[in-house]
Design a protein around this motif. Sequence first.
Motif, PDB file in Angstrom:
ATOM      1  N   ASN A   1       0.804  -1.226   0.000  1.00  0.00           N
ATOM      2  CA  ASN A   1       0.000   0.000   0.000  1.00  0.00           C
ATOM      3  C   ASN A   1       0.839   1.281   0.000  1.00  0.00           C
ATOM      4  OD1 ASN A   1      -2.565  -1.307  -0.026  1.00  0.00           O
ATOM      5  ND2 ASN A   1      -2.325  -1.737   2.162  1.00  0.00           N
ATOM      6  N   LEU A   2       2.073   1.192  -0.469  1.00  0.00           N
ATOM      7  CA  LEU A   2       2.859   2.399  -0.671  1.00  0.00           C
ATOM      8  C   LEU A   2       2.541   2.967  -2.053  1.00  0.00           C
ATOM      9  CD1 LEU A   2       6.418   1.504   0.714  1.00  0.00           C
ATOM     10  CD2 LEU A   2       4.573   2.765   1.852  1.00  0.00           C
ATOM     11  N   ARG A   3       2.547   4.291  -2.154  1.00  0.00           N
ATOM     12  CA  ARG A   3       2.396   4.920  -3.466  1.00  0.00           C
ATOM     13  C   ARG A   3       3.777   4.943  -4.107  1.00  0.00           C
ATOM     14  NH1 ARG A   3      -1.109   7.847  -6.507  1.00  0.00           N
ATOM     15  NH2 ARG A   3      -0.313   9.600  -7.719  1.00  0.00           N
ATOM     16  N   VAL A   4       3.894   4.301  -5.261  1.00  0.00           N
ATOM     17  CA  VAL A   4       5.197   4.108  -5.893  1.00  0.00           C
ATOM     18  C   VAL A   4       5.287   4.943  -7.170  1.00  0.00           C
ATOM     19  CG1 VAL A   4       6.840   2.431  -6.801  1.00  0.00           C
ATOM     20  CG2 VAL A   4       5.229   1.743  -5.009  1.00  0.00           C
ATOM     21  N   ALA A   5       6.433   5.622  -7.309  1.00  0.00           N
ATOM     22  CA  ALA A   5       6.710   6.400  -8.515  1.00  0.00           C
ATOM     23  C   ALA A   5       8.050   5.947  -9.083  1.00  0.00           C
ATOM     24  CB  ALA A   5       6.742   7.896  -8.197  1.00  0.00           C
ATOM     25  N   LEU A   6       8.257   6.221 -10.347  1.00  0.00           N
ATOM     26  CA  LEU A   6       9.484   5.830 -11.032  1.00  0.00           C
ATOM     27  C   LEU A   6      10.098   7.057 -11.688  1.00  0.00           C
ATOM     28  CD1 LEU A   6      11.225   3.318 -12.073  1.00  0.00           C
ATOM     29  CD2 LEU A   6       9.848   3.514 -14.169  1.00  0.00           C
ATOM     30  N   ALA A   7      11.388   7.282 -11.443  1.00  0.00           N
ATOM     31  CA  ALA A   7      12.107   8.389 -12.079  1.00  0.00           C
ATOM     32  C   ALA A   7      13.050   7.810 -13.127  1.00  0.00           C
ATOM     33  CB  ALA A   7      12.893   9.182 -11.033  1.00  0.00           C
ATOM     34  N   THR A   8      12.799   8.118 -14.392  1.00  0.00           N
ATOM     35  CA  THR A   8      13.534   7.509 -15.489  1.00  0.00           C
ATOM     36  C   THR A   8      13.856   8.557 -16.553  1.00  0.00           C
ATOM     37  OG1 THR A   8      13.350   5.901 -17.308  1.00  0.00           O
ATOM     38  CG2 THR A   8      11.315   6.841 -16.497  1.00  0.00           C
ATOM     39  N   ASN A   9      14.816   8.249 -17.400  1.00  0.00           N
ATOM     40  CA  ASN A   9      15.080   9.168 -18.520  1.00  0.00           C
ATOM     41  C   ASN A   9      14.138   8.904 -19.694  1.00  0.00           C
ATOM     42  OD1 ASN A   9      16.279   7.085 -20.246  1.00  0.00           O
ATOM     43  ND2 ASN A   9      18.136   7.270 -19.020  1.00  0.00           N
ATOM     44  N   GLY A  10      13.354   7.826 -19.614  1.00  0.00           N
ATOM     45  CA  GLY A  10      12.304   7.556 -20.588  1.00  0.00           C
ATOM     46  C   GLY A  10      12.734   6.820 -21.836  1.00  0.00           C
ATOM     47  N   THR A  11      14.035   6.729 -22.075  1.00  0.00           N
ATOM     48  CA  THR A  11      14.501   6.176 -23.344  1.00  0.00           C
ATOM     49  C   THR A  11      14.292   4.675 -23.457  1.00  0.00           C
ATOM     50  OG1 THR A  11      16.767   5.878 -22.533  1.00  0.00           O
ATOM     51  CG2 THR A  11      16.238   7.996 -23.551  1.00  0.00           C
ATOM     52  N   LEU A  12      14.102   3.988 -22.340  1.00  0.00           N
ATOM     53  CA  LEU A  12      13.926   2.538 -22.355  1.00  0.00           C
ATOM     54  C   LEU A  12      12.459   2.125 -22.258  1.00  0.00           C
ATOM     55  CD1 LEU A  12      16.828   1.485 -19.935  1.00  0.00           C
ATOM     56  CD2 LEU A  12      16.897   1.736 -22.429  1.00  0.00           C
ATOM     57  N   VAL A  13      11.568   3.093 -22.257  1.00  0.00           N
ATOM     58  CA  VAL A  13      10.153   2.790 -22.051  1.00  0.00           C
ATOM     59  C   VAL A  13       9.468   2.505 -23.390  1.00  0.00           C
ATOM     60  CG1 VAL A  13       7.994   3.537 -20.989  1.00  0.00           C
ATOM     61  CG2 VAL A  13      10.175   4.274 -20.015  1.00  0.00           C
ATOM     62  N   ASP A  14       9.604   1.275 -23.850  1.00  0.00           N
ATOM     63  CA  ASP A  14       8.849   0.855 -25.029  1.00  0.00           C
ATOM     64  C   ASP A  14       7.454   0.424 -24.583  1.00  0.00           C
ATOM     65  OD1 ASP A  14       9.214  -1.650 -23.839  1.00  0.00           O
ATOM     66  OD2 ASP A  14      10.809  -2.239 -25.225  1.00  0.00           O
ATOM     67  N   ARG A  15       6.659  -0.087 -25.510  1.00  0.00           N
ATOM     68  CA  ARG A  15       5.280  -0.434 -25.170  1.00  0.00           C
ATOM     69  C   ARG A  15       5.197  -1.542 -24.127  1.00  0.00           C
ATOM     70  NH1 ARG A  15       1.891  -0.290 -30.914  1.00  0.00           N
ATOM     71  NH2 ARG A  15       2.182   1.951 -31.311  1.00  0.00           N
ATOM     72  N   ILE A  16       6.066  -2.531 -24.256  1.00  0.00           N
ATOM     73  CA  ILE A  16       6.055  -3.645 -23.295  1.00  0.00           C
ATOM     74  C   ILE A  16       6.437  -3.151 -21.907  1.00  0.00           C
ATOM     75  CG2 ILE A  16       7.189  -5.813 -22.671  1.00  0.00           C
ATOM     76  CD1 ILE A  16       7.446  -6.413 -25.668  1.00  0.00           C
ATOM     77  N   THR A  17       7.468  -2.315 -21.846  1.00  0.00           N
ATOM     78  CA  THR A  17       7.921  -1.786 -20.554  1.00  0.00           C
ATOM     79  C   THR A  17       6.851  -0.898 -19.925  1.00  0.00           C
ATOM     80  OG1 THR A  17      10.217  -1.865 -21.296  1.00  0.00           O
ATOM     81  CG2 THR A  17       9.730  -0.467 -19.400  1.00  0.00           C
ATOM     82  N   ALA A  18       6.194  -0.081 -20.731  1.00  0.00           N
ATOM     83  CA  ALA A  18       5.126   0.775 -20.220  1.00  0.00           C
ATOM     84  C   ALA A  18       4.017  -0.063 -19.597  1.00  0.00           C
ATOM     85  CB  ALA A  18       4.567   1.655 -21.336  1.00  0.00           C
ATOM     86  N   LYS A  19       3.686  -1.158 -20.235  1.00  0.00           N
ATOM     87  CA  LYS A  19       2.648  -2.054 -19.710  1.00  0.00           C
ATOM     88  C   LYS A  19       3.093  -2.670 -18.379  1.00  0.00           C
ATOM     89  CE  LYS A  19      -0.232  -6.007 -21.094  1.00  0.00           C
ATOM     90  NZ  LYS A  19      -1.504  -5.279 -20.855  1.00  0.00           N
ATOM     91  N   LYS A  20       4.369  -3.068 -18.290  1.00  0.00           N
ATOM     92  CA  LYS A  20       4.889  -3.636 -17.049  1.00  0.00           C
ATOM     93  C   LYS A  20       4.898  -2.600 -15.928  1.00  0.00           C
ATOM     94  CE  LYS A  20       7.891  -7.188 -19.092  1.00  0.00           C
ATOM     95  NZ  LYS A  20       9.300  -7.629 -19.274  1.00  0.00           N
ATOM     96  N   ILE A  21       5.205  -1.373 -16.280  1.00  0.00           N
ATOM     97  CA  ILE A  21       5.185  -0.292 -15.290  1.00  0.00           C
ATOM     98  C   ILE A  21       3.791  -0.165 -14.696  1.00  0.00           C
ATOM     99  CG2 ILE A  21       5.281   2.229 -15.058  1.00  0.00           C
ATOM    100  CD1 ILE A  21       7.701   2.145 -17.005  1.00  0.00           C
ATOM    101  N   LYS A  22       2.794  -0.145 -15.561  1.00  0.00           N
ATOM    102  CA  LYS A  22       1.402  -0.041 -15.099  1.00  0.00           C
ATOM    103  C   LYS A  22       1.029  -1.240 -14.230  1.00  0.00           C
ATOM    104  CE  LYS A  22      -2.943   1.380 -15.122  1.00  0.00           C
ATOM    105  NZ  LYS A  22      -3.689   1.448 -16.397  1.00  0.00           N
ATOM    106  N   GLU A  23       1.363  -2.432 -14.681  1.00  0.00           N
ATOM    107  CA  GLU A  23       0.965  -3.651 -13.970  1.00  0.00           C
ATOM    108  C   GLU A  23       1.676  -3.811 -12.634  1.00  0.00           C
ATOM    109  OE1 GLU A  23       1.827  -6.611 -16.887  1.00  0.00           O
ATOM    110  OE2 GLU A  23      -0.134  -6.428 -17.892  1.00  0.00           O
ATOM    111  N   SER A  24       2.847  -3.201 -12.485  1.00  0.00           N
ATOM    112  CA  SER A  24       3.604  -3.361 -11.237  1.00  0.00           C
ATOM    113  C   SER A  24       3.172  -2.384 -10.154  1.00  0.00           C
ATOM    114  CB  SER A  24       5.107  -3.177 -11.511  1.00  0.00           C
ATOM    115  OG  SER A  24       5.415  -1.826 -11.809  1.00  0.00           O
TER     116      SER A  24
END
Length: 367
Positions: A88-111
């Motif tokens: 129940n922690l609110r989790v955020a991710l700080a990234t440069n964005g260059t590695l966020v393809d569609r699959i990674t974006a989906k994993k980010i949401k699901e995690s």
Amino acid sequence: MREIFQHQSKNELRLVFWELTARCNLKCVHCRAEAGMERQADELTTEQCFKVIDELCGFSSPILILTGGEPLYRPDIFEISSYAANKNLRVALATNGTLVDRITAKKIKESGIKRVSISLDGANAKTHDSFRMIAGSFDAAFNGIRNLQDEGVEVQINTTIAKHNEDEVKDILELVMKNNLKALHIFMLVPVGCGVQIADSQMLDKQKYEDILSWFYDKTMELRGQLELKATCAPHYFRIMHKRAKDDGITITPQTHGMAAVTRGCLAGSAVMFISRKGVVQPCGYLPVSAGDVTKEPVRNIWENSELFANLRNISLLKGKCGICEYKKVCEGCRARAYYEKGDYLAEEPYCIYEPSKIKTSPILNN
């Protein structure tokens, strides 16, 4: 006029910035982590990360910001974020964005990650790429932004303001609004890590610092309800906001929790904590002074009993003009910049143009 700032509960831990790795695919000239491509052997293990999360949940409920380096290089990044989200922690991710393809974006949401911050250090590819030292990083970051938006993940833009982009700040704001992004957080350059090497050439002068923050206040008032704007590593902003709002007869209702929390300037050690990839605890990522080590003692013990944190929570210990400033309760000055300039984290903020009223009226202090 009602008091503008209502202070948070005493020493409530609200934000934890966690450097999971120093690995990164970019070579940013200002990098706090002095990141590189090689994985460091001293990174906390997955099990150690789980233990830290359990300990945090034992006494607090902070927003957990997973950062680096580039945190997406951690093979267990989604295990860690899922574990924290399930606690129940609110989790955020700080990234440069260059590695966020569609699959990674989906994993980010699901995690369970609720917001992703992506750094943009220019309003165009030329400025951004030259600061990030990799051609194509601007376009790659925007590709990541669009993939995250397609998944319904909040995207926040972080912009480090220095001489290379001081004239592009307005254009960056327009870019954020044009692309329907959630927030723009501006960071004033702190000379730490690789940033030390560029401090002389990239740090804004005091007047420019003041001018940009005054403009940012105007935009914050203008865009209330439309866009989340927040100044970070810019404690002067809270002095400006306090004074301008009072002069204008404006009542600002403070937000003390969440991603858009606005309480006071420097929160290092009083509401904010940084954990390095090795487990070393610091007041913030820009103040390289150790408060403890999570591999050697519980996080709660460090937070509640560290002498370093106790000193930072006691504003009566501030020195120089910060110590006598009438705005010290809402500003406190940047402790990291003081440490860089004087080797003393309690020294006066070196990049502040404001002269406290006690200096103006005291013949002794003026001599």
